[in-house]
Design a protein around this motif. Structure first.
Motif, PDB file in Angstrom:
ATOM      1  N   GLN A 186      89.045  -8.900  19.449  1.00 33.86           N
ATOM      2  CA  GLN A 186      88.125  -7.963  18.815  1.00 33.86           C
ATOM      3  C   GLN A 186      88.553  -7.731  17.373  1.00 33.86           C
ATOM      4  OE1 GLN A 186      88.223  -4.517  21.350  1.00 33.86           O
ATOM      5  NE2 GLN A 186      87.065  -5.516  22.986  1.00 33.86           N
ATOM      6  N   VAL A 187      87.612  -7.916  16.443  1.00 29.55           N
ATOM      7  CA  VAL A 187      87.889  -7.803  15.013  1.00 29.55           C
ATOM      8  C   VAL A 187      86.748  -7.028  14.366  1.00 29.55           C
ATOM      9  CG1 VAL A 187      88.526  -9.071  12.919  1.00 29.55           C
ATOM     10  CG2 VAL A 187      88.919 -10.114  15.153  1.00 29.55           C
ATOM     11  N   SER A 188      87.068  -6.293  13.309  1.00 31.54           N
ATOM     12  CA  SER A 188      86.024  -5.635  12.520  1.00 31.54           C
ATOM     13  C   SER A 188      86.398  -5.709  11.053  1.00 31.54           C
ATOM     14  CB  SER A 188      85.841  -4.176  12.949  1.00 31.54           C
ATOM     15  OG  SER A 188      87.034  -3.442  12.715  1.00 31.54           O
ATOM     16  N   ASP A 189      85.387  -5.644  10.186  1.00 31.37           N
ATOM     17  CA  ASP A 189      85.652  -5.730   8.751  1.00 31.37           C
ATOM     18  C   ASP A 189      84.442  -5.209   7.987  1.00 31.37           C
ATOM     19  OD1 ASP A 189      87.011  -6.284   6.378  1.00 31.37           O
ATOM     20  OD2 ASP A 189      87.692  -8.241   7.087  1.00 31.37           O
ATOM     21  N   ARG A 190      84.656  -5.018   6.688  1.00 29.62           N
ATOM     22  CA  ARG A 190      83.574  -4.605   5.795  1.00 29.62           C
ATOM     23  C   ARG A 190      83.495  -5.602   4.646  1.00 29.62           C
ATOM     24  NH1 ARG A 190      81.254   0.409   5.310  1.00 29.62           N
ATOM     25  NH2 ARG A 190      83.028   1.403   6.352  1.00 29.62           N
ATOM     26  N   TYR A 191      82.273  -5.901   4.213  1.00 28.48           N
ATOM     27  CA  TYR A 191      82.064  -6.883   3.158  1.00 28.48           C
ATOM     28  C   TYR A 191      81.105  -6.306   2.117  1.00 28.48           C
ATOM     29  CZ  TYR A 191      83.823  -9.871   6.901  1.00 28.48           C
ATOM     30  OH  TYR A 191      84.583 -10.406   7.908  1.00 28.48           O
ATOM     31  N   ALA A 192      81.176  -6.836   0.908  1.00 25.40           N
ATOM     32  CA  ALA A 192      80.261  -6.441  -0.160  1.00 25.40           C
ATOM     33  C   ALA A 192      79.937  -7.663  -0.996  1.00 25.40           C
ATOM     34  CB  ALA A 192      80.870  -5.346  -1.035  1.00 25.40           C
ATOM     35  N   SER A 193      78.730  -7.679  -1.535  1.00 25.52           N
ATOM     36  CA  SER A 193      78.314  -8.809  -2.363  1.00 25.52           C
ATOM     37  C   SER A 193      77.354  -8.355  -3.438  1.00 25.52           C
ATOM     38  CB  SER A 193      77.638  -9.878  -1.501  1.00 25.52           C
ATOM     39  OG  SER A 193      77.114 -10.913  -2.304  1.00 25.52           O
ATOM     40  N   ASP A 194      77.488  -8.976  -4.615  1.00 27.27           N
ATOM     41  CA  ASP A 194      76.542  -8.730  -5.703  1.00 27.27           C
ATOM     42  C   ASP A 194      75.335  -9.651  -5.625  1.00 27.27           C
ATOM     43  OD1 ASP A 194      78.200  -6.797  -6.784  1.00 27.27           O
ATOM     44  OD2 ASP A 194      79.270  -8.236  -8.044  1.00 27.27           O
ATOM     45  N   TYR A 195      75.354 -10.623  -4.669  1.00 31.06           N
ATOM     46  CA  TYR A 195      74.302 -11.633  -4.640  1.00 31.06           C
ATOM     47  C   TYR A 195      73.673 -11.795  -3.263  1.00 31.06           C
ATOM     48  CZ  TYR A 195      72.089 -16.228  -4.838  1.00 31.06           C
ATOM     49  OH  TYR A 195      71.206 -17.265  -4.749  1.00 31.06           O
ATOM     50  N   VAL A 223      94.998 -11.615  14.680  1.00 29.58           N
ATOM     51  CA  VAL A 223      94.036 -10.529  14.834  1.00 29.58           C
ATOM     52  C   VAL A 223      94.738  -9.176  14.788  1.00 29.58           C
ATOM     53  CG1 VAL A 223      92.460  -9.438  16.494  1.00 29.58           C
ATOM     54  CG2 VAL A 223      92.334 -11.910  16.058  1.00 29.58           C
ATOM     55  N   ALA A 224      95.900  -9.092  15.430  1.00 29.22           N
ATOM     56  CA  ALA A 224      96.645  -7.822  15.426  1.00 29.22           C
ATOM     57  C   ALA A 224      97.051  -7.415  14.013  1.00 29.22           C
ATOM     58  CB  ALA A 224      97.879  -7.941  16.317  1.00 29.22           C
ATOM     59  N   GLY A 225      97.303  -8.396  13.143  1.00 25.38           N
ATOM     60  CA  GLY A 225      97.701  -8.108  11.773  1.00 25.38           C
ATOM     61  C   GLY A 225      96.558  -8.142  10.785  1.00 25.38           C
ATOM     62  N   HIS A 226      95.328  -8.207  11.294  1.00 21.38           N
ATOM     63  CA  HIS A 226      94.154  -8.318  10.419  1.00 21.38           C
ATOM     64  C   HIS A 226      94.046  -7.125   9.476  1.00 21.38           C
ATOM     65  CE1 HIS A 226      90.052  -8.901   9.063  1.00 21.38           C
ATOM     66  NE2 HIS A 226      89.691  -7.731   9.587  1.00 21.38           N
ATOM     67  N   TRP A 264      83.124  -8.053  15.791  1.00 23.42           N
ATOM     68  CA  TRP A 264      82.817  -9.154  16.707  1.00 23.42           C
ATOM     69  C   TRP A 264      83.875  -9.255  17.793  1.00 23.42           C
ATOM     70  CZ3 TRP A 264      84.419  -9.794  11.673  1.00 23.42           C
ATOM     71  CH2 TRP A 264      85.545 -10.584  11.436  1.00 23.42           C
ATOM     72  N   THR A 265      83.437  -9.762  18.938  1.00 20.42           N
ATOM     73  CA  THR A 265      84.309  -9.955  20.092  1.00 20.42           C
ATOM     74  C   THR A 265      84.116 -11.375  20.607  1.00 20.42           C
ATOM     75  OG1 THR A 265      84.141  -7.625  20.729  1.00 20.42           O
ATOM     76  CG2 THR A 265      84.894  -9.176  22.411  1.00 20.42           C
ATOM     77  N   ILE A 266      85.217 -12.085  20.800  1.00 23.95           N
ATOM     78  CA  ILE A 266      85.192 -13.431  21.358  1.00 23.95           C
ATOM     79  C   ILE A 266      85.918 -13.395  22.694  1.00 23.95           C
ATOM     80  CG2 ILE A 266      85.867 -15.845  21.023  1.00 23.95           C
ATOM     81  CD1 ILE A 266      85.919 -15.288  18.006  1.00 23.95           C
ATOM     82  N   ASN A 267      85.244 -13.820  23.747  1.00 23.28           N
ATOM     83  CA  ASN A 267      85.836 -13.865  25.082  1.00 23.28           C
ATOM     84  C   ASN A 267      86.021 -15.305  25.525  1.00 23.28           C
ATOM     85  OD1 ASN A 267      85.880 -10.987  25.629  1.00 23.28           O
ATOM     86  ND2 ASN A 267      83.647 -11.128  25.760  1.00 23.28           N
ATOM     87  N   GLY A 268      87.114 -15.548  26.214  1.00 23.83           N
ATOM     88  CA  GLY A 268      87.374 -16.893  26.709  1.00 23.83           C
ATOM     89  C   GLY A 268      88.502 -16.903  27.717  1.00 23.83           C
ATOM     90  N   LYS A 269      88.994 -18.108  27.996  1.00 25.77           N
ATOM     91  CA  LYS A 269      90.096 -18.255  28.957  1.00 25.77           C
ATOM     92  C   LYS A 269      91.164 -19.159  28.376  1.00 25.77           C
ATOM     93  CE  LYS A 269      87.114 -17.692  33.005  1.00 25.77           C
ATOM     94  NZ  LYS A 269      85.871 -17.495  32.201  1.00 25.77           N
ATOM     95  N   LYS A 270      92.407 -18.776  28.616  1.00 23.50           N
ATOM     96  CA  LYS A 270      93.544 -19.581  28.187  1.00 23.50           C
ATOM     97  C   LYS A 270      93.654 -20.826  29.073  1.00 23.50           C
ATOM     98  CE  LYS A 270      96.131 -15.470  26.728  1.00 23.50           C
ATOM     99  NZ  LYS A 270      97.368 -14.666  26.917  1.00 23.50           N
ATOM    100  N   PRO A 271      94.507 -21.781  28.706  1.00 26.26           N
ATOM    101  CA  PRO A 271      94.653 -22.986  29.523  1.00 26.26           C
ATOM    102  C   PRO A 271      95.005 -22.718  30.977  1.00 26.26           C
ATOM    103  CG  PRO A 271      95.646 -23.326  27.380  1.00 26.26           C
ATOM    104  CD  PRO A 271      95.254 -21.886  27.426  1.00 26.26           C
TER     105      PRO A 271
END
Length: 573
Positions: free
Chosen positions: A389-398, A528-531, A374-381
């Protein structure tokens, strides 16, 4: 019905491919220049009202065309809504009011006129005990005033209770409970009730809202927003529409006022001004009957939400926070989008869009795995743009959908609460598989000279040299028992010499990102950098003493989520 003066408005009706609603999807009209006659009503002075005075009004019970109702004035409650703001009590009747037992949620804003055509006010309150034809009316001469908030329940005197009870099925005891604001039927379209019921405790999901189906409806035009016609305040539209339906009280030129009471009581707001198509007035013998309606996408902007009602302008629609979700599941894929007009609802709509698009593509819920970015775009004050920008993997038994959804709306919520930060859009891409296999860390080795040394238990110790890189490898096992090794190396700071502590080698599922703790965009960028992804192997070192250090490194992403942890001692020399 005569009115004392009239006005017109020329509107550019915006194009709309589709708009979702409380109960379905409404196609907006083709772009055209439309001239609509407003009523530009003249207020009837509250001071001139008398008991038993005849009144009439307009409201919609089905479709978009207002129906007439009649009634009589019961009296005026001085300061009945707030200091300096009276409430007018009326008893109303028409075939639909009589059928459902009284006024309904969604009737808020229905105009009530004197016999000379002047506008007395807007239906806005009902008796607190339940269905009744007795309504509390907000005076039209006050509907542009901004006053203190009203109490939840508005008490009435014994004399007024007796007047209400006279000649009706309402008892004096029931009437003495007073008036309360009519609810605004609010719902989330595009997501099923069963999915809404699974939402966890999140501050941005803690709002009262129902759900609806996907029944189609006829096109609804801007010219249906007339005195007594449907009026909706929309927080979002697209795949996910969140909105509340009431009634327009008066239209003059490019401005409409309605509801007769607040929707959110935010004062100055930005929300969508939408037409709506009433489907049915649902009976409810214990609470209020309520209007079920389809909402079209905005044809203007709601700018004010105050004690005496909402105000909006036709024409320009609000700037939106755009939410896009692209989901792939085998041979099925879909890209959906929603547009948030009321920015408080950014995280809500992000969550709902993610879940709704998953449900549409998967056509069911169940176990599986998913890689999401996912990517979130915006503006600082200071106006400087930023992109996360972040990415990940998920798993579920349900239920893989609900295992994968939370980080994205959580980040949107936290960013939205940062002072001066504006958010432009969020886009999500998800690739789903039925395979919910995971890896587990079952063994760890470290390299000493040219040899790999296996760590055999929690009391095993790693000998590491300060200022050098400690080379590790983790053995990962799948559900069949098959194994493979994954390298991961950790640099040992020189200042750690002479310390001891612990080293943990674990799956990324054991590491949690503190998105909630970020107070600035810079802090969120650091998180995010340490994700750490759930499919990575993490080596984490913590030492004690004067020269204590804390450091970690991760492996390359693996093909499955990695679970489990091994923990050992470390001595730095």
């Amino acid at each position: 019905m005569a009115t004392s003066k009239r006005g017109t408005r020329s509107l550019l009706v915006l194009a709309a491919a589709a708009a979702t609603a409380l109960v379905g999807i409404v196609s907006a009209p083709t772009p055209a220049q439309s001239v609509v006659v407003g009523d530009c009503a003249t207020p009837f002075p509250v001071a001139d009202l008398v008991a038993d005075q005849a009144v009439h009004g307009l409201t919609v019970s089905k479709g978009t065309t207002p129906d007439a109702f009649t009634g009589t004035v019961l009296g005026v409650l001085k300061d009945g809504i707030a200091p300096g703001l009276d409430m007018i009590m009326v008893r109303l009747s028409n075939p639909e009011i009589d059928r459902v037992g009284g006024i309904w949620a969604g009737m808020s804003g229905s105009p009530v006129y004197a016999e000379n055509g002047q506008l007395i006010g807007a239906v806005a309150y009902g008796l607190a005990f339940g269905p009744s034809p007795v309504a509390g009316v907000t005076p039209f001469e006050d509907m542009n005033d901004y006053l203190p908030p009203a109490p939840v329940t508005l008490k009435i005197s014994p004399g007024a209770a007796a007047k209400i009870a006279a000649g009706s099925e309402v008892t004096k005891a029931q009437a003495s409970q007073g008036f309360e604001q009519l609810p605004v039927p609010t719902g989330v379209a595009g997501i099923r009730a069963e999915r809404l019921s699974k939402t966890r405790n999140r501050p941005y999901l803690d709002r009262a809202a129902g759900t609806a189906g996907t029944t189609s409806a006829a096109a609804v035009g801007v010219d249906t927003v007339v005195a007594g016609g449907n009026l909706a305040l929309t927080m979002s539209y697209g795949d996910i529409t969140i909105g509340g339906v009431g009634t327009a009280t008066s239209v003059c030129d490019d401005t409409v006022v309605g509801f007769g009471h607040p929707a959110t009581f935010r004062g100055k707001i930005t929300a969508g001004l939408s037409p709506a198509d009433a489907v049915y007035i649902q009976e409810d013998p214990t609470l209020y009957p309520f209007k079920v309606a389809n909402i079209a996408e905005p044809v203007g902007t709601i700018t004010d939400d105050h004690l005496t009602g909402i105000t909006g302008n036709f024409g320009a629609v609000p700037d939106t926070f755009d939410v896009t979700s692209a989901v792939t599941y085998g041979t099925r894929s879909r890209t959906g989008s929603s547009h948030v007009a009321m920015q408080d609802y950014n995280p809500d709509v992000t969550f709902y869009e993610f879940v709704a698009n998953h449900d549409r593509v998967m056509d069911g819920y169940g176990p599986g795995s998913e890689e999401t970015s996912w990517t979130i775009n915006g503006k600082k004050p200071n106006g400087t743009p930023f992109s996360l920008q972040v990415s990940d993997r998920y798993a579920s038994d349900y239920d893989i959908t609900f295992s994968a959804v939370w980080n994205i709306p959580d980040m949107v919520y936290v960013l939205g609460r940062m002072k001066g930060v504006t958010l432009d859009d969020v886009s999500m891409t998800s690739d789903i598989s039925d395979d919910n296999s995971t890896f587990k860390v079952t063994a760890v080795e470290y390299k000493s000279g040219t040899k790999w040394v296996k760590l055999t238990g929690s009391k095993s110790a790693v000998l590491a040299k300060a200022g050098k890189t400690l080379k590790l490898r983790a053995t990962l096992a799948d559900s069949t028992g098959a194994t493979h090794t994954v390298p991961v190396s950790v640099a040992i700071p020189a200042k750690a010499k002479g310390t001891d502590g612990t080293i943990s080698v674990m799956g990324g599922t054991r590491v949690y990102d503190d998105f909630w703790g970020a107070k600035t965009v810079a802090a969120m960028q650091k998180v995010v950098a340490g994700h750490v992804r759930n499919d990575e192997v993490v080596a984490m070192i913590d030492t004690y003493g004067k020269n204590r250090v804390s450091t970690q490194e991760t492996s390359a992403p693996q093909s499955h989520v990695v679970e489990g942890r091994k923990r050992f001692s470390i001595v730095v020399y």
